[in-house]
Design a protein around this motif. Structure first.
Motif, PDB file in Angstrom:
ATOM      1  N   SER A 125      19.383  38.948 -18.205  1.00 16.56           N
ATOM      2  CA  SER A 125      20.466  39.036 -19.192  1.00 16.56           C
ATOM      3  C   SER A 125      21.711  39.609 -18.540  1.00 16.56           C
ATOM      4  O   SER A 125      22.424  40.417 -19.139  1.00 16.56           O
ATOM      5  N   HIS A 200      24.004  44.245 -17.749  1.00 22.34           N
ATOM      6  CA  HIS A 200      22.946  43.437 -18.355  1.00 22.34           C
ATOM      7  C   HIS A 200      22.676  43.991 -19.749  1.00 22.34           C
ATOM      8  O   HIS A 200      23.024  45.122 -20.057  1.00 22.34           O
ATOM      9  N   ASP A 201      22.069  43.194 -20.582  1.00 22.41           N
ATOM     10  CA  ASP A 201      21.742  43.648 -21.931  1.00 22.41           C
ATOM     11  C   ASP A 201      20.609  44.672 -21.902  1.00 22.41           C
ATOM     12  O   ASP A 201      19.777  44.633 -21.002  1.00 22.41           O
ATOM     13  N   TRP A 205      25.608  43.527 -23.980  1.00 26.46           N
ATOM     14  CA  TRP A 205      25.872  43.025 -25.325  1.00 26.46           C
ATOM     15  C   TRP A 205      26.705  44.024 -26.123  1.00 26.46           C
ATOM     16  O   TRP A 205      27.635  43.645 -26.820  1.00 26.46           O
ATOM     17  N   ASP A 220      26.951  34.565 -16.547  1.00 21.99           N
ATOM     18  CA  ASP A 220      25.752  35.188 -17.103  1.00 21.99           C
ATOM     19  C   ASP A 220      24.512  34.480 -16.572  1.00 21.99           C
ATOM     20  O   ASP A 220      24.613  33.460 -15.883  1.00 21.99           O
ATOM     21  N   MET A 222      21.970  33.614 -18.680  1.00 25.42           N
ATOM     22  CA  MET A 222      21.282  33.100 -19.869  1.00 25.42           C
ATOM     23  C   MET A 222      21.639  31.662 -20.186  1.00 25.42           C
ATOM     24  O   MET A 222      21.268  31.140 -21.241  1.00 25.42           O
ATOM     25  N   GLN A 290      18.828  35.936 -25.965  1.00 27.35           N
ATOM     26  CA  GLN A 290      17.903  36.310 -24.900  1.00 27.35           C
ATOM     27  C   GLN A 290      16.869  35.224 -24.650  1.00 27.35           C
ATOM     28  O   GLN A 290      16.431  34.534 -25.576  1.00 27.35           O
TER      29      GLN A 290
END
Length: 333
Positions: A125, A200-201, A205, A220, A222, A290
């Motif tokens: 992520s 990163h998440d 986010w 990213d 994702m 995600q």
């Protein structure tokens, strides 16, 4: 809001057998109730940012116990800290980015590797959030820009450095890297103290939510081909692997079950997060983006490790003369 090598044929054979059994049961008997040997196992597990990881949440809720695992979560806040917990004996296993695992294990003596990678956990992520007002449209536009990152030796920086190098830029000197806590990044973006952040998440986010309209996601992991790659991987201490190879099966089965159930559990997990005052804003939005569980073992895991080794060569962390395949076999079980 807070932002969040080789032990011998016996060990290798034992782990390989466990992996073969898992694969056989999973693919040939998808409806069959899979069980372990029934032995209750206590395991000290280092899993950074576990509180907002949906795979950990699903495992914690009932999957660890289903596979007879009594899990004690070790307190760590980064991949490198989780790996250090295994090295120091404070944890039996750890979940950390492969981009952290490889350099950490690679620097160990071949006969003293502290842990082996046994499975991936999920996809990545990673995000590079960039200030919109700069009108940067491609990666090469980042030259000379100030990029905030929490850990100068961490996976976030390595991921972005690889992207820079692939576009002909120096992986470390083409941008001005600035170390700072995640909690300070949104404010620094607003004031113009920095131009971008590598994160990163869930932290990424949250920063994106706090800088809506001011930042955008230039890079990213994702989207596109990056979705097919793995990021977090489960490593188990070499001594624990030797003494209890059955632990591998139990942990992998729990991870597989979590990965399978994740798509139908997003709403439930988001609701749980919303009840936590420290959780990222709009948790459902984060979970919808995600990749979720991406569990591969054996040969497929080694292929992914090899890809990361080759990329780490690009940014000078691994030597060009290193044998990629040999190292991947050395680091995995």
């Amino acid at each position: 809001m807070s932002v969040l090598k080789r032990r011998g044929l016996v060990l290798g054979g034992g782990v390989a057998l466990a992996a073969a059994l898992i694969e056989t049961r999973h693919f040939l008997h998808p409806q069959r109730h899979v069980t372990t040997d029934g032995k209750i196992r206590h395991v000290r597990l280092a899993w950074p940012e576990a509180a907002y990881d949906p795979i950990y949440d699903l495992c914690r809720n009932d999957l660890f116990s289903r596979f007879s695992l009594d899990v004690e979560l070790a307190d760590t806040s980064s991949g490198n800290m989780a790996i250090d917990a295994v090295r120091s004996g404070r944890a039996d296993a750890a979940v950390a980015p492969i981009l952290d695992w490889i350099p950490a294990l690679y620097t160990s003596r071949p006969d003293q590797i502290p842990a082996k990678l046994v499975s991936s956990v999920n996809g990545g992520s990673y995000r590079l959030l960039v200030r919109r007002s700069l009108h940067l449209h491609k990666v090469s536009d980042l030259a000379g820009k100030r990029v905030g990152v929490r850990d100068m030796e961490g996976a976030d920086r390595r991921f972005i450095s690889i992207k820079l190098r692939r576009r002909g830029m120096h992986p470390t000197d083409s941008v001005n890297w600035i170390a700072m806590p995640n909690d300070d990044m949104a404010g620094a973006l607003r004031t113009g103290e920095i131009d971008a952040v590598a994160v990163h998440d869930p932290a990424g986010w949250q920063i994106l939510q706090e800088t809506k309209g001011l930042t955008w996601n230039m890079i990213d992991s994702m989207t596109s081909a990056e979705r097919e790659r793995v990021d977090l991987a489960l490593g188990i201490a070499s001594g624990r692997l030797r003494d209890d190879p059955g632990l591998t099966s139990s942990l992998i089965l729990a991870l597989r079950a979590a990965a399978k159930s994740f798509p139908t559990k997003r709403a439930e997990l988001a609701k749980q997060m919303q009840e936590d005052d420290n959780a990222p804003s709009d948790p459902r939005g984060m979970l919808d983006r995600q990749i979720g569980g991406h569990v591969v073992i054996g040969h497929d895991l080694r292929v992914q490790i090899e890809q990361y080794i080759d990329e780490l060569k690009l940014i000078g962390i691994m030597r060009d003369s290193d044998n990629t395949t040999q190292i991947a076999h050395m680091l995995s079980a």
